[in-house]
Motif scaffolding. Sequence first.
Motif, PDB file in Angstrom:
ATOM      1  N   ILE A   1     -56.540  79.718  73.962  1.00 35.03           N
ATOM      2  CA  ILE A   1     -57.359  78.573  73.554  1.00 35.03           C
ATOM      3  C   ILE A   1     -58.074  77.997  74.796  1.00 35.03           C
ATOM      4  N   LEU A   2     -59.499  78.339  75.012  1.00 33.67           N
ATOM      5  CA  LEU A   2     -60.009  78.155  76.149  1.00 33.67           C
ATOM      6  C   LEU A   2     -60.639  76.630  75.949  1.00 33.67           C
ATOM      7  N   LEU A   3     -60.615  75.713  76.960  1.00 37.14           N
ATOM      8  CA  LEU A   3     -61.116  74.507  77.188  1.00 37.14           C
ATOM      9  C   LEU A   3     -62.239  74.408  78.256  1.00 37.14           C
ATOM     10  N   ASP A   4     -63.059  73.752  78.080  1.00 38.00           N
ATOM     11  CA  ASP A   4     -64.123  73.432  79.161  1.00 38.00           C
ATOM     12  C   ASP A   4     -63.454  72.467  80.365  1.00 38.00           C
ATOM     13  N   PRO A   5     -63.321  72.900  81.527  1.00 43.72           N
ATOM     14  CA  PRO A   5     -62.761  72.090  82.673  1.00 43.72           C
ATOM     15  C   PRO A   5     -63.207  70.767  82.949  1.00 43.72           C
ATOM     16  N   HIS A   6     -64.658  70.653  82.637  1.00 40.86           N
ATOM     17  CA  HIS A   6     -65.338  69.501  82.702  1.00 40.86           C
ATOM     18  C   HIS A   6     -65.040  68.196  81.667  1.00 40.86           C
ATOM     19  N   ASP A   7     -64.946  68.620  80.625  1.00 45.07           N
ATOM     20  CA  ASP A   7     -65.172  67.559  79.333  1.00 45.07           C
ATOM     21  C   ASP A   7     -63.767  67.814  78.288  1.00 45.07           C
ATOM     22  N   PHE A   8     -63.145  69.111  78.851  1.00 45.34           N
ATOM     23  CA  PHE A   8     -61.851  69.419  77.875  1.00 45.34           C
ATOM     24  C   PHE A   8     -62.253  69.681  76.439  1.00 45.34           C
ATOM     25  N   LYS A   9     -63.493  69.746  76.143  1.00 43.73           N
ATOM     26  CA  LYS A   9     -63.708  70.544  74.757  1.00 43.73           C
ATOM     27  C   LYS A   9     -63.588  71.903  74.614  1.00 43.73           C
TER      28      LYS A   9
END
Length: 323
Positions: A263-271
Amino acid sequence: MDEMTQLRELRADAPVPDRSALAPGRLRLTETVASGRRARRLKADWRIASIGAAAAITVAAVLGTQLVDAAAPERSGPAATTGTLRLSSPAEVLNRAADALEKQQAAPEPRDDQWIYTKTVMAQRSSAVGGFTYDPDHWVPYDNSAAAKNGKDDDYRTSRQVYRAANELPDDPARLLAKVRSFYPTGHTAENPPEGQAQHSFRAMGLMVEAYPIAPAALARIYRALATVPGVHVTDHLVKDAAGREAIAITRKEDGRHEQREILLDPHDFKYAGMRFVVTEDYEYTSSAGKVKFPTEKFKAGQIMISEARVEAAVVDAKGEKP
């Protein structure tokens, strides 16, 4: 209807052999996609995953090529906006993400007459995908009750159903995981044995994380519970999603397989940023069709079998409208 049935319908011009008759690449990737998840019950945009699987299967079977994680050889640290976040503990990452989400104010729930727009990028090994086409822009009604009632997939969930179910999830991680497993139930056939509870939890939680829209507070509770699933890890460097963006990979090795689900999450906003299936260890696989034996295929650790990235998502007022 499971994902591979949907795939067969999309590729109606192709032969439909039984499982033992599939070509090596197609068989192995089919098992990766279908393993233990009576298929990935994909709410309104199930076509995205089915199309991605079709493209990946076709290319793997015909060309035998592979994608490589561009971030793996040179390990990079987390993006600047994540501060001192260490990619060593899934609990640290997911609880930090939950803390950030809990500070955000939720937007109003969409109206029943609105639409959910998403744009998704699939990893492209080659343009030679057997005449297969894919439209990255997708619209689905927020209240897609007609499809839920009349569709072939008994486990179909509308965006509205997911949004409201997420808001009702309890704070207690164990109870939350049980609720999500019930919401996205598992099934089994002769080809797909029952999932273990931990794998079922991770698969179902991945669907919840992927849901759009979802209230920040609900997503925060989901992240805290996800960190408690047995076998969950975080990759210790940022990886690349199908759009070439850096992402945090929350992973779990598939039971009895040589691959892990990510599951990949955006490292900037965790979305939510996307998902991948990645080979975890070198191995060889040989399959046959009747008396015909196919050449042995070799798979390498780090090979990306399936990858998709959601690059945009929004609530719009009409089909065809873009934010």
